[in-house]
Design an enzyme around this catalytic site. Sequence first.
Site, PDB file in Angstrom:
ATOM      1  N   THR A   1      12.197 -71.789  17.106  1.00 38.28           N
ATOM      2  CA  THR A   1      11.460 -70.719  17.778  1.00 38.28           C
ATOM      3  C   THR A   1      10.052 -71.171  18.105  1.00 38.28           C
ATOM      4  O   THR A   1       9.466 -72.005  17.409  1.00 38.28           O
ATOM      5  CB  THR A   1      11.425 -69.431  16.931  1.00 38.28           C
ATOM      6  N   ARG A   2       9.532 -70.614  19.178  1.00 38.99           N
ATOM      7  CA  ARG A   2       8.106 -70.767  19.492  1.00 38.99           C
ATOM      8  C   ARG A   2       7.510 -69.379  19.677  1.00 38.99           C
ATOM      9  O   ARG A   2       6.447 -69.217  20.269  1.00 38.99           O
ATOM     10  CB  ARG A   2       7.911 -71.617  20.752  1.00 38.99           C
TER      11      ARG A   2
ATOM     12  N   HIS B   1      11.546 -61.282  16.201  1.00 34.12           N
ATOM     13  CA  HIS B   1      11.781 -59.844  16.306  1.00 34.12           C
ATOM     14  C   HIS B   1      13.176 -59.529  15.749  1.00 34.12           C
ATOM     15  O   HIS B   1      13.906 -60.411  15.328  1.00 34.12           O
ATOM     16  CB  HIS B   1      11.625 -59.404  17.763  1.00 34.12           C
TER      17      HIS B   1
ATOM     18  N   HIS C   1      16.144 -61.574  17.033  1.00 27.85           N
ATOM     19  CA  HIS C   1      16.301 -62.919  16.465  1.00 27.85           C
ATOM     20  C   HIS C   1      16.775 -62.836  15.020  1.00 27.85           C
ATOM     21  O   HIS C   1      17.594 -63.640  14.578  1.00 27.85           O
ATOM     22  CB  HIS C   1      14.977 -63.680  16.521  1.00 27.85           C
TER      23      HIS C   1
ATOM     24  N   ARG D   1      19.993 -66.958  24.211  1.00 30.63           N
ATOM     25  CA  ARG D   1      19.861 -66.852  25.661  1.00 30.63           C
ATOM     26  C   ARG D   1      18.603 -67.601  26.108  1.00 30.63           C
ATOM     27  O   ARG D   1      17.562 -67.555  25.449  1.00 30.63           O
ATOM     28  CB  ARG D   1      19.799 -65.390  26.084  1.00 30.63           C
TER      29      ARG D   1
END
Lengths: 356, 356
Positions: free
Chosen positions: A162-163, A167, A170, A256
């Site tokens: 992740t960057r 939330h 995720h 996605r």
Amino acid sequence: MQISPWTLSDLYLIAVGGLSPLDGFMDEGAYRSVVSDMTLPNGLPWSIPVVLPVADEESAKISVGQPLALYAPDGKLAAVVDVTDVFDRDRESEADAVFRTSDRAHPGVAAMYRMGGRCVAGPIRYVYDEDITGFPDDNLKPAETRAAFTDRGWETVVAFQTRNPIHRAHEYIQKCALEVVDGLLVHPLVGETKSDDIPADVRMECYHVLLDGYYPADRVMLSVLPAAMRYAGPREAIFHSIMRRNYGCSHFIVGRDHAGVGDYYGTYDAQKIFDEIDTDALGIEPMKFEHSFYCLRTKQMATPKTSPASMEERVFLSGTKVREMLSRGESPPEEFTRPEIAAILMKSYQARASAG
Amino acid sequence: MQISPWTLSDLYLIAVGGLSPLDGFMDEGAYRSVVSDMTLPNGLPWSIPVVLPVADEESAKISVGQPLALYAPDGKLAAVVDVTDVFDRDRESEADAVFRTSDRAHPGVAAMYRMGGRCVAGPIRYVYDEDITGFPDDNLKPAETRAAFTDRGWETVVAFQTRNPIHRAHEYIQKCALEVVDGLLVHPLVGETKSDDIPADVRMECYHVLLDGYYPADRVMLSVLPAAMRYAGPREAIFHSIMRRNYGCSHFIVGRDHAGVGDYYGTYDAQKIFDEIDTDALGIEPMKFEHSFYCLRTKQMATPKTSPASMEERVFLSGTKVREMLSRGESPPEEFTRPEIAAILMKSYQARASAG
């Protein structure tokens, strides 16, 4: 030669084995093989060139067979390259193949064109002993994550790249994946990102708070990946998975528009590209997830695979919408993000807003 | 010879390929191999004997090399066995190995001892054309489920075995599994079960209502498995997975105490047994899930792998507790079961209560 933070990230990752089997910067043969065939010359899958870019005028001073000293942005010696090749970077072909666009507004393409047009190849000797991440307490090397997995008895571990803040959407995907493996490595990228991404220190605060409150400590680990972000979408999804294989993970979450930016890539292009490569040789299994949301019909998180909800029954906020809410001092709903995370983001947004 | 509904189930499943590669009832060699080694004589994993039991006095009239006509409980000819072997059933060894107990209070052991002590082996010719399930509209044969999966483009399909209503805990596990494969087959067992299990017609009503309201039709199928329940825990988990492989599934959900009864098996014994067999030869991948519950801390369904909840923060009701609530006319909480399912179960309980 003075190097950028980006090149320092690459050097560090090569040195610690995060980019194994690379032991240095790619030569022209490897570079062309990766760009055109998505494999190293030995046939292993590899999707993104790892090169040491230099400007034309600098490259004239570099000779094959000579060592080249690389100095970190702080002026200290970072590494020495035993130069084996100096070659022209084919930026047009690389943009088309790796980024799937020649648009210089693409942040990855733009970064490539900001770098010099020549590349220096060769194995490296890394001598820099400063932390390059900003998070030395949360920076486990591949040998250390592997040892930690073994200590915990985890045979299967899924990595989450992740960057962004994590939330509910995720969290849902991570937990679905975790239910079918032994452990979860939350592995945020903290190398160079584009300037409008949320800063790594704010994100790290979010990750710590989220994991402390909502995850069991014996099944989840947090550690940083000090890689630069390419925004190369599908090609970068493979690159991200290769690094996580090297950190000892067996599975890799591909959601996605993984590593995407703007509208350059189709929503599931980064999942489809795994069909084009030899996943046995890749050594890590992609776990593909659809777009997740809070479902008002079933009153739980879901994706279109697990919910019959109409579009109106799906609670989903775009990144833009969330940023607008936070700027106005409004907290996103609990179905979208945990309240503790909303509070951290709000504080950060308001501080940035008052700083102009 | 007149046969029981149990034997009719076995016959049907052999005939339609649900018990492939079996083409008839096991001979003594296969029987002993399965009991002692959990493999067929050809080495393939197989965990539960599939035999045609006969009483001693009947077996005296049966000769190897002769056809034996089997009549369904309705008096119609069901099948003909080309008898290849008649042998003694070693019920003590079978109980110890297959059921892991010699306790005749165990419903599977009890059923075995109610059957005759001799077994007749041989390939079958199935001629019965009546529905044996009670749910002819929801009874797809293995060739039909396989064709349906192909039609829908599902390469990976996870099967869920159940002999109970589907509560939120099961829904959670199914949906976690579905997120990482292409499709879900809800495949309730509707053959003989013990008398205090919820009747199949009530369960089928629950499944239809649940799927209609809470699952997307394009990712989920419902069909029945007309097998008798053995309550053999770990051994039956493998048996259940073999049948689902034959129905075309790639993955099989194994939860806590799968196919267990009472306290005969450890909570996760039915998961651990898959470590003892060759899962490549099995041809279907077990997906193992821990005990799931509604978590008051994270406000969502979870297991101990995905939630840091204390015991007090976990909403879990035992089957006994739920039965008590339903008998009293109380609906279990929405965190435990969907209200539509609670209503169906309540109606069934109250009807049974007023019928005495």
